[in-house]
Design a protein around this motif. Structure first.
Motif, mmCIF file in Angstrom:
data_model
loop_
_atom_site.group_PDB
_atom_site.id
_atom_site.type_symbol
_atom_site.label_atom_id
_atom_site.label_comp_id
_atom_site.label_asym_id
_atom_site.label_seq_id
_atom_site.Cartn_x
_atom_site.Cartn_y
_atom_site.Cartn_z
ATOM 1 N N TYR A 141 0.815 -1.215 0.000
ATOM 2 C CA TYR A 141 0.000 0.000 0.000
ATOM 3 C C TYR A 141 0.846 1.262 0.000
ATOM 4 O O TYR A 141 0.619 2.189 -0.776
ATOM 5 C CB TYR A 141 -0.934 0.003 1.213
ATOM 6 N N TYR A 142 1.841 1.315 0.877
ATOM 7 C CA TYR A 142 2.570 2.573 1.022
ATOM 8 C C TYR A 142 3.531 2.838 -0.128
ATOM 9 O O TYR A 142 3.782 3.998 -0.482
ATOM 10 C CB TYR A 142 3.291 2.627 2.368
ATOM 11 N N TRP A 143 4.072 1.771 -0.720
ATOM 12 C CA TRP A 143 4.859 2.011 -1.932
ATOM 13 C C TRP A 143 3.976 2.649 -2.994
ATOM 14 O O TRP A 143 4.357 3.626 -3.642
ATOM 15 C CB TRP A 143 5.482 0.715 -2.459
ATOM 16 N N GLN A 144 2.782 2.110 -3.167
ATOM 17 C CA GLN A 144 1.888 2.630 -4.189
ATOM 18 C C GLN A 144 1.410 4.043 -3.845
ATOM 19 O O GLN A 144 1.219 4.875 -4.733
ATOM 20 C CB GLN A 144 0.709 1.683 -4.367
ATOM 21 N N THR A 145 1.242 4.322 -2.554
ATOM 22 C CA THR A 145 0.808 5.660 -2.145
ATOM 23 C C THR A 145 1.873 6.709 -2.426
ATOM 24 O O THR A 145 1.579 7.798 -2.939
ATOM 25 C CB THR A 145 0.475 5.670 -0.643
ATOM 26 N N ILE A 146 3.123 6.394 -2.105
ATOM 27 C CA ILE A 146 4.199 7.386 -2.230
ATOM 28 C C ILE A 146 4.857 7.356 -3.606
ATOM 29 O O ILE A 146 5.155 8.412 -4.182
ATOM 30 C CB ILE A 146 5.266 7.161 -1.133
ATOM 31 N N PHE A 147 5.054 6.174 -4.157
ATOM 32 C CA PHE A 147 5.805 6.058 -5.419
ATOM 33 C C PHE A 147 4.961 5.620 -6.616
ATOM 34 O O PHE A 147 5.441 5.693 -7.752
ATOM 35 C CB PHE A 147 6.972 5.082 -5.252
ATOM 36 N N GLY A 148 3.756 5.152 -6.400
ATOM 37 C CA GLY A 148 2.936 4.735 -7.535
ATOM 38 C C GLY A 148 3.207 3.298 -7.933
ATOM 39 O O GLY A 148 3.137 2.389 -7.111
ATOM 40 N N GLY A 149 3.534 3.087 -9.212
ATOM 41 C CA GLY A 149 3.629 1.746 -9.763
ATOM 42 C C GLY A 149 4.982 1.080 -9.612
ATOM 43 O O GLY A 149 5.857 1.521 -8.860
ATOM 44 N N PHE A 150 5.150 0.004 -10.403
ATOM 45 C CA PHE A 150 6.304 -0.874 -10.293
ATOM 46 C C PHE A 150 7.017 -0.977 -11.638
ATOM 47 O O PHE A 150 6.575 -0.424 -12.643
ATOM 48 C CB PHE A 150 5.846 -2.259 -9.835
#
Length: 552
Positions: A141-150
């Protein structure tokens, strides 16, 4: 999670009571076998999910992770001020795309491996290259919240683009983080334990496998359950799920060995059972003191307030025809007796909310006075609206207590009575918090009127109003180019003074539109034993146990 709030599920009192009898290794809260070691026992509401920081977003996991690992930047105790941690200082390029972190030297992970820029970049690259189930929003969740995608998009729900470009170990003690687009919330977001730096060797040796089946997540890798290595003030010792998780002081901690020798986390789901454990001297602290238990806790210890950094609100789904009428939304806002509710059902210190941002968060608009409680005005607005069918389904959750909503049923009953008083027909809808309520509101957009809220994760207004309104979400179904455009501009803006004005303006636009009615900023209560000193409540629930001591 992320879901709105991060406190563990309530389970049967009998299960919690059984834990009170478990005495192996912790017969007293402040001593162990030799009688000299200082042991601090925290009564948690649940076990952590895992101690792999990147995989979790719940408070019980973060509370433990925060003691074991460290992030590049941290928070000044008791505040939301960003301070150095594993990064001693940093600089940001004029275009906001490059962050250069100078790292602390002569630091080692708990497994003896060196902390350096390569280790930092190993962690960032690991998160960016999450695949398959790792891209599940409940896991990263927090990766996607702060950095978006992969690096690759393996699921339909993962963000299509990423703000992360690269991490370079430009020197042994210098890590350079590059972005694809500016994000002024980045530094505040990096304080989150989800971005804790772990030993690359521990990650590789332990393994990070997991499986997702529906709402069930199984962590089959050893990293985060058996192999745990950060740089923090406490080291992982053992974990017996349902019984206790034990940490010990790190004698080589770069700031010096903590005063506490040992920390034990004991899962006790029911707040009353936690209070009874404190009274019996079996734990030293717990979170979530019920208003009815305040005096009982004070008789044996201390009650401390966590600063108000949350908001509870009545949401309105804009896909519902009746709620598309602004005069109806205005009528609802005037019909709700928010101060009456707080006086009757909330502990002392709770504040009436007039906007979706707490007053302590910069970007708050002090010029917004809020909608006054005025039933006559509500009836007038209903008449002006032209609407005849005033029937609304009102959702509230069961089997849960939230920091902003300790008793959801009491909130519902109070507000439902207010609305019926001015002419609405209210149909109650209550389902369990997990998974039915959150999925129904946030995932499926089934709610018409609904009770929800948010406890801030980090000190940036985007974490509140951006989370709610920067994009169209199922719970509100709000599409407004003025609000959404301004919030996206504010996230990318690098000038702080400009951002302040943008968020103040956005809060005014949101207030005028009325996608919901904020009603409370609550001050959650923690209980401490009488001998506990140095415990500093955090607005974002990240407490440093390295500054805690036990006297006497």
């Amino acid at each position: 999670m992320r879901v709105y709030g991060r406190v563990g599920r309530l389970v049967a009192l009998s299960a919690a009571a059984g834990l009170l009898a478990a005495a192996a290794g912790c017969s007293g809260a402040t001593s162990t076998e030799d009688g000299d070691r200082k042991t601090f026992v925290f009564g948690a509401s649940d076990d952590p999910k895992t101690l792999d920081p990147a995989y979790v977003s719940d408070g019980e996991s973060f509370r433990v992770i925060f003691q074991v690992y460290e992030t590049l930047v941290a928070l000044k105790p008791g505040t939301t001020d960003v301070i150095p941690s594993l990064a001693t200082d940093w600089s940001v390029s004029d275009d906001g795309l490059t962050y250069t972190f100078n790292l602390a030297k002569d630091v080692t992970f708990h497994d003896g491996e060196p902390f350096n820029a390569k280790a930092v970049c190993y962690n960032f690259d690991r998160w960016y290259n999450f695949k398959g189930p790792q891209q599940n929003g409940d896991i990263s969740y927090y990766w996607q919240t702060i950095f978006g995608g992969f690096a690759t998009q393996d699921t339909d729900t993962a963000p299509k683009t990423s703000r992360y470009a690269a991490c370079e170990a430009t020197e042994d003690s210098v890590a350079t983080l590059r972005l694809t687009q500016p994000s002024s919330a980045l530094l505040s977001g990096l304080v989150l334990p989800a971005f804790a730096i772990a030993s690359p060797k521990a990650i590789a040796d332990g393994g990070t496998d997991l499986t997702v089946s529906g709402d069930s997540i199984a962590y089959s890798g050893g990293f985060g359950t058996k192999v745990v290595a950060g740089t923090g003030p406490f080291k992982f010792v053992s974990w017996e799920r349902g019984e206790r998780l034990i940490l010990e002081a790190n004698p080589n901690y770069r700031e010096g060995k903590p005063a506490l020798d040992e920390i034990i986390f004991r899962p006790i789901a029911d707040a009353t059972a936690r209070m009874q454990a404190l009274q019996a001297g079996e734990i030293d602290a717990y979170e979530g003191v019920a208003a009815a238990d305040i005096e009982a806790v004070r008789s044996v210890g201390q009650v401390v307030e966590r600063p108000a950094f949350n908001v509870g609100y009545v949401g309105m789904n804009q896909s519902v025809p009746l709620l598309k009428n602004q005069k109806i939304r205005q009528a609802i806002a005037h019909a709700l007796n928010r101060q009456g509710l707080l006086s009757a059902a909330y502990p002392e210190g709770a504040e009436v909310a007039n906007q979706f941002l707490p007053p302590s968060q910069w970007g708050y608009n002090p010029g917004i006075a809020g909608y006054e409680y005025n039933p006559d005005r509500a009836k007038q607005l209903i008449a002006e609206s032209g609407e005849k069918d005033l029937k609304l389904e009102f959702w509230y959750p069961a089997n849960v207590s939230r920091p902003y909503m300790p008793n959801p049923q009491a909130v519902y009953e109070s507000f439902a009575a207010d609305l019926e008083k001015v002419g609405f027909t209210i149909v109650p809808k209550t389902v369990p918090w997990t998974p039915d309520y959150l999925q129904g509101i946030q995932g499926d957009g089934k709610g018409q009127l609904f009770l929800l809220g948010w406890s801030g994760d980090y000190a940036d207004p985007d974490n509140f109003v951006g989370t709610f309104f920067r994009e169209t979400t199922p719970q509100f179904n709000l599409t407004d180019p003025g609000i959404q455009g301004l919030l996206n501009q504010a996230l990318a803006e690098t000038d702080q003074a400009t951002r302040q004005k943008q968020y103040e303006e956005a809060n005014q636009l949101i207030f005028d539109y009325i996608p919901g009615v904020p009603f409370v900023h609550n001050r959650p209560l923690l209980a401490l034993g009488k001998n506990v000193v140095g415990y500093q409540p955090s607005p974002v629930s990240l407490e440093y146990f390295k500054i805690v001591n036990i006297e006497g």
